[in-house]
Motif scaffolding. Sequence first.
Motif, PDB file in Angstrom:
ATOM      1  N   GLY A 445      46.250  15.017  29.489  1.00 27.44           N
ATOM      2  CA  GLY A 445      45.938  16.351  29.972  1.00 27.44           C
ATOM      3  C   GLY A 445      46.518  17.463  29.125  1.00 27.44           C
ATOM      4  O   GLY A 445      46.895  17.276  27.964  1.00 27.44           O
ATOM      5  N   ALA A 446      46.624  18.655  29.755  1.00 24.68           N
ATOM      6  CA  ALA A 446      47.107  19.838  29.035  1.00 24.68           C
ATOM      7  C   ALA A 446      47.597  20.886  30.026  1.00 24.68           C
ATOM      8  O   ALA A 446      47.190  20.898  31.190  1.00 24.68           O
ATOM      9  CB  ALA A 446      45.989  20.428  28.172  1.00 24.68           C
ATOM     10  N   ILE A 447      48.479  21.768  29.554  1.00 25.20           N
ATOM     11  CA  ILE A 447      48.862  22.963  30.293  1.00 25.20           C
ATOM     12  C   ILE A 447      48.749  24.156  29.338  1.00 25.20           C
ATOM     13  O   ILE A 447      48.934  24.015  28.131  1.00 25.20           O
ATOM     14  CB  ILE A 447      50.285  22.880  30.894  1.00 25.20           C
ATOM     15  CG1 ILE A 447      51.348  22.841  29.798  1.00 25.20           C
ATOM     16  CG2 ILE A 447      50.417  21.670  31.812  1.00 25.20           C
ATOM     17  CD1 ILE A 447      52.784  22.925  30.349  1.00 25.20           C
ATOM     18  N   ALA A 448      48.436  25.314  29.903  1.00 24.05           N
ATOM     19  CA  ALA A 448      48.257  26.503  29.069  1.00 24.05           C
ATOM     20  C   ALA A 448      48.646  27.744  29.848  1.00 24.05           C
ATOM     21  O   ALA A 448      48.645  27.748  31.084  1.00 24.05           O
ATOM     22  CB  ALA A 448      46.802  26.613  28.598  1.00 24.05           C
ATOM     23  N   GLY A 449      48.981  28.814  29.106  1.00 19.76           N
ATOM     24  CA  GLY A 449      49.351  30.065  29.753  1.00 19.76           C
ATOM     25  C   GLY A 449      49.214  31.241  28.812  1.00 19.76           C
ATOM     26  O   GLY A 449      49.230  31.084  27.586  1.00 19.76           O
ATOM     27  N   GLY A 481      47.022  33.819  32.937  1.00 18.18           N
ATOM     28  CA  GLY A 481      47.798  33.097  33.937  1.00 18.18           C
ATOM     29  C   GLY A 481      48.253  31.765  33.415  1.00 18.18           C
ATOM     30  O   GLY A 481      48.574  31.613  32.230  1.00 18.18           O
ATOM     31  N   PHE A 482      48.264  30.754  34.300  1.00 24.19           N
ATOM     32  CA  PHE A 482      48.642  29.387  33.957  1.00 24.19           C
ATOM     33  C   PHE A 482      47.564  28.435  34.457  1.00 24.19           C
ATOM     34  O   PHE A 482      46.985  28.647  35.538  1.00 24.19           O
ATOM     35  CB  PHE A 482      49.970  28.996  34.609  1.00 24.19           C
ATOM     36  CG  PHE A 482      51.150  29.820  34.166  1.00 24.19           C
ATOM     37  CD1 PHE A 482      51.524  29.888  32.832  1.00 24.19           C
ATOM     38  CD2 PHE A 482      51.902  30.530  35.091  1.00 24.19           C
ATOM     39  CE1 PHE A 482      52.608  30.645  32.428  1.00 24.19           C
ATOM     40  CE2 PHE A 482      52.989  31.277  34.705  1.00 24.19           C
ATOM     41  CZ  PHE A 482      53.340  31.342  33.377  1.00 24.19           C
ATOM     42  N   VAL A 483      47.342  27.354  33.703  1.00 28.22           N
ATOM     43  CA  VAL A 483      46.332  26.354  34.069  1.00 28.22           C
ATOM     44  C   VAL A 483      46.853  24.970  33.714  1.00 28.22           C
ATOM     45  O   VAL A 483      47.493  24.782  32.668  1.00 28.22           O
ATOM     46  CB  VAL A 483      44.991  26.613  33.339  1.00 28.22           C
ATOM     47  CG1 VAL A 483      43.973  25.527  33.670  1.00 28.22           C
ATOM     48  CG2 VAL A 483      44.422  27.972  33.698  1.00 28.22           C
ATOM     49  N   VAL A 484      46.565  23.995  34.566  1.00 31.07           N
ATOM     50  CA  VAL A 484      46.840  22.582  34.297  1.00 31.07           C
ATOM     51  C   VAL A 484      45.517  21.835  34.366  1.00 31.07           C
ATOM     52  O   VAL A 484      44.766  21.988  35.340  1.00 31.07           O
ATOM     53  CB  VAL A 484      47.827  21.980  35.316  1.00 31.07           C
ATOM     54  CG1 VAL A 484      48.065  20.502  35.006  1.00 31.07           C
ATOM     55  CG2 VAL A 484      49.139  22.745  35.317  1.00 31.07           C
ATOM     56  N   THR A 485      45.209  21.033  33.337  1.00 27.77           N
ATOM     57  CA  THR A 485      43.956  20.279  33.306  1.00 27.77           C
ATOM     58  C   THR A 485      44.218  18.813  33.005  1.00 27.77           C
ATOM     59  O   THR A 485      45.222  18.454  32.381  1.00 27.77           O
ATOM     60  CB  THR A 485      42.997  20.834  32.236  1.00 27.77           C
ATOM     61  OG1 THR A 485      43.645  20.785  30.949  1.00 27.77           O
ATOM     62  CG2 THR A 485      42.597  22.267  32.541  1.00 27.77           C
ATOM     63  N   ASP A 486      43.276  17.972  33.431  1.00 28.21           N
ATOM     64  CA  ASP A 486      43.366  16.532  33.158  1.00 28.21           C
ATOM     65  C   ASP A 486      41.993  15.914  33.364  1.00 28.21           C
ATOM     66  O   ASP A 486      41.347  16.146  34.393  1.00 28.21           O
ATOM     67  CB  ASP A 486      44.376  15.862  34.096  1.00 28.21           C
ATOM     68  CG  ASP A 486      44.552  14.369  33.788  1.00 28.21           C
ATOM     69  OD1 ASP A 486      44.358  13.991  32.624  1.00 28.21           O
ATOM     70  OD2 ASP A 486      44.878  13.613  34.721  1.00 28.21           O
ATOM     71  N   GLY A 487      41.529  15.150  32.371  1.00 29.68           N
ATOM     72  CA  GLY A 487      40.269  14.440  32.505  1.00 29.68           C
ATOM     73  C   GLY A 487      39.077  15.347  32.735  1.00 29.68           C
ATOM     74  O   GLY A 487      38.136  14.984  33.458  1.00 29.68           O
ATOM     75  N   GLY A 488      39.103  16.530  32.156  1.00 28.67           N
ATOM     76  CA  GLY A 488      38.002  17.460  32.314  1.00 28.67           C
ATOM     77  C   GLY A 488      38.007  18.221  33.622  1.00 28.67           C
ATOM     78  O   GLY A 488      37.034  18.912  33.950  1.00 28.67           O
ATOM     79  N   LEU A 494      47.064  29.589  38.284  1.00 28.71           N
ATOM     80  CA  LEU A 494      47.584  30.831  38.853  1.00 28.71           C
ATOM     81  C   LEU A 494      47.047  31.969  38.009  1.00 28.71           C
ATOM     82  O   LEU A 494      47.328  32.039  36.801  1.00 28.71           O
ATOM     83  CB  LEU A 494      49.121  30.846  38.846  1.00 28.71           C
ATOM     84  CG  LEU A 494      49.795  32.186  39.173  1.00 28.71           C
ATOM     85  CD1 LEU A 494      49.441  32.652  40.588  1.00 28.71           C
ATOM     86  CD2 LEU A 494      51.305  32.086  38.995  1.00 28.71           C
ATOM     87  N   ALA A 495      46.265  32.855  38.620  1.00 22.47           N
ATOM     88  CA  ALA A 495      45.717  34.002  37.897  1.00 22.47           C
ATOM     89  C   ALA A 495      46.762  35.111  37.815  1.00 22.47           C
ATOM     90  O   ALA A 495      47.423  35.428  38.800  1.00 22.47           O
ATOM     91  CB  ALA A 495      44.467  34.521  38.603  1.00 22.47           C
ATOM     92  N   VAL A 498      47.172  41.218  35.742  1.00 20.70           N
ATOM     93  CA  VAL A 498      47.819  42.427  35.249  1.00 20.70           C
ATOM     94  C   VAL A 498      48.380  42.133  33.860  1.00 20.70           C
ATOM     95  O   VAL A 498      49.443  41.540  33.710  1.00 20.70           O
ATOM     96  CB  VAL A 498      48.932  42.914  36.197  1.00 20.70           C
ATOM     97  CG1 VAL A 498      49.564  44.198  35.657  1.00 20.70           C
ATOM     98  CG2 VAL A 498      48.380  43.140  37.601  1.00 20.70           C
ATOM     99  N   ALA A 499      47.593  42.467  32.844  1.00 18.17           N
ATOM    100  CA  ALA A 499      47.949  42.244  31.438  1.00 18.17           C
ATOM    101  C   ALA A 499      48.114  40.766  31.095  1.00 18.17           C
ATOM    102  O   ALA A 499      48.725  40.436  30.079  1.00 18.17           O
ATOM    103  CB  ALA A 499      49.201  43.017  31.067  1.00 18.17           C
ATOM    104  N   GLY A 500      47.570  39.878  31.931  1.00 20.30           N
ATOM    105  CA  GLY A 500      47.759  38.448  31.703  1.00 20.30           C
ATOM    106  C   GLY A 500      49.164  37.986  31.993  1.00 20.30           C
ATOM    107  O   GLY A 500      49.552  36.881  31.605  1.00 20.30           O
TER     108      GLY A 500
END
Length: 564
Positions: A445-449, A481-488, A494-495, A498-500
Amino acid sequence: MDDLETRIAQARGDEPADLILRGGRVFDLITGEMLEGDVAICGDRIAGIGDYDGDSVIDVTGQVLVPGFIDTHLHVESSLVTPFEFDRCVTPRGITTAICDPHEIANVIGLDGIRYFQDASRHLLMDLRVQLSSCVPSTEMETSGARIEADDLQAMMNHPSGIGLAEFMNYPGVIHRDPAAMAKLRLFAGGHIDGHCPQLSGRDLNAYVAAGIRTEHEATTAEEALEKLRKGMRVLIREGSVSKDLQALQPVLTERTAPYMCLCTDDRNPLDIGEHGHLDYMIRTLIAMGTPPLAVYRAASLSAAEAFGLKDRGLIAPGMRADIVALDSLEACNASLVLCGGRVVDDTAFAGRETISPVGRGSVKAPRVAAGDFRYTGNTTRTPVIGITEGKIITQHLNEEIAPQDGDKRPDPGRDLLRIAVIERHGRNGNIATGFVRGFGMKRGAIAGTVCHDHHNIAVVGADYDDMALAANRLSQIEGGFVVTDGGRILAELALPVAGLMSLEPFETVRDSLAQLRDAAKTLGVELEEPFLQLAFLALPVIPALKITDRGMVDVEAFEIIAG
């Protein structure tokens, strides 16, 4: 009679006080004594301690009264909520003054971000002091959403919320006399200038301090803190969500050094605050470790006030601001009553505040990415790798042997070698830089922000390119914000529109979303307690030793981008 005459009359007992706190004991931070007597309050000031009559009386029998706590360095944006929700989150814990640097939002939308904080400061219960951001961008090795020069800062000076110039992160620019750095230092000469010089020592530290910089929150060892104290700097012990220096610096804080030491959180999110606390957590932890309570409470208030020239607070004494916290005990530091400028902090007070409109909407303008954008090309096996030390924003500069396969050095979760990428999101150039990081423990998977210090581009780390692309593209859709993904699939998000950087939701909602994000990250194998802010600091090129920005991997000690 004007306010001064009224205060004097109430202090003498010639008139009843506006408010009386009765039955408690006052912890005197000068002598260390517990003082018996009523605390008389006139408007937003303390009139006196003794035997008083008042128009209103609050019973604090059995409580210890201490001055309100002062967080000497923080970024409200890192709480992931607006200043109004930050106020509601931490003021009931006894934080009555916070000294902030709004350089996170300033790096996204420039001076409008600083003005937003200045305007918000007029409506809060706490006294939010807004320093002027010194390093936007922090270096020339990143793409930021704005640039602020000395002339821009001059136009922002003299706001009632101001104290001086915020943390001067570009310490190479100081010691090597960069003209832009010199212009900002001259503009604030004789005033307050915050420091930021991790691991600087010897003559280089002398040069930095000689520039008129007097505070430092980046000391991470007792030896580093002591050298900076000896050279006249005020050392701010930091305990944030990622940067945790309290354990290392606790031995340095004594009754002898307390006048030159303060407390700060720098970057602390609502999940940490909810589970552990804010400055109240630092206070009870330091006392539990054996630090004398007098030293701790001085650092939390009086020493902080003195360090930043706030002569009207830090003591419960006549004429001082009525910033008062009632505690069950010094050791537990649980606030049962908080007064800010003589106002009782409660739901009614929060509901009575005026608010202002948020800023920085629609700030995420990143290119749409595909899995192939995360390839790491190269024909040699020796590869620089960012090494994470949990609880620190300082990283290791590792080198690992990674063999190319079909022109790509792929992630290797078995060796804890994950792909990290930074994607420019301000609509300036669309840069994408990739590298390797060790320390997440992620298996898939992945995490991003978009919380990505200090330029706040998109940072993404993962074991799978498709999941990295899904996470990064989702951030554009939700305004950051922040996002967690796995397997598509998107597992949690979390959105922060306000300026990201900040949510429009109550801090309780943000706290619960952070818990869901943390749990989702753990299902990927992530071992870090705070993976999202840890990721954010991997892109800050003013903290040693190896970092990454949208322009590439950065050797911070050489202060240059590594040729790829």
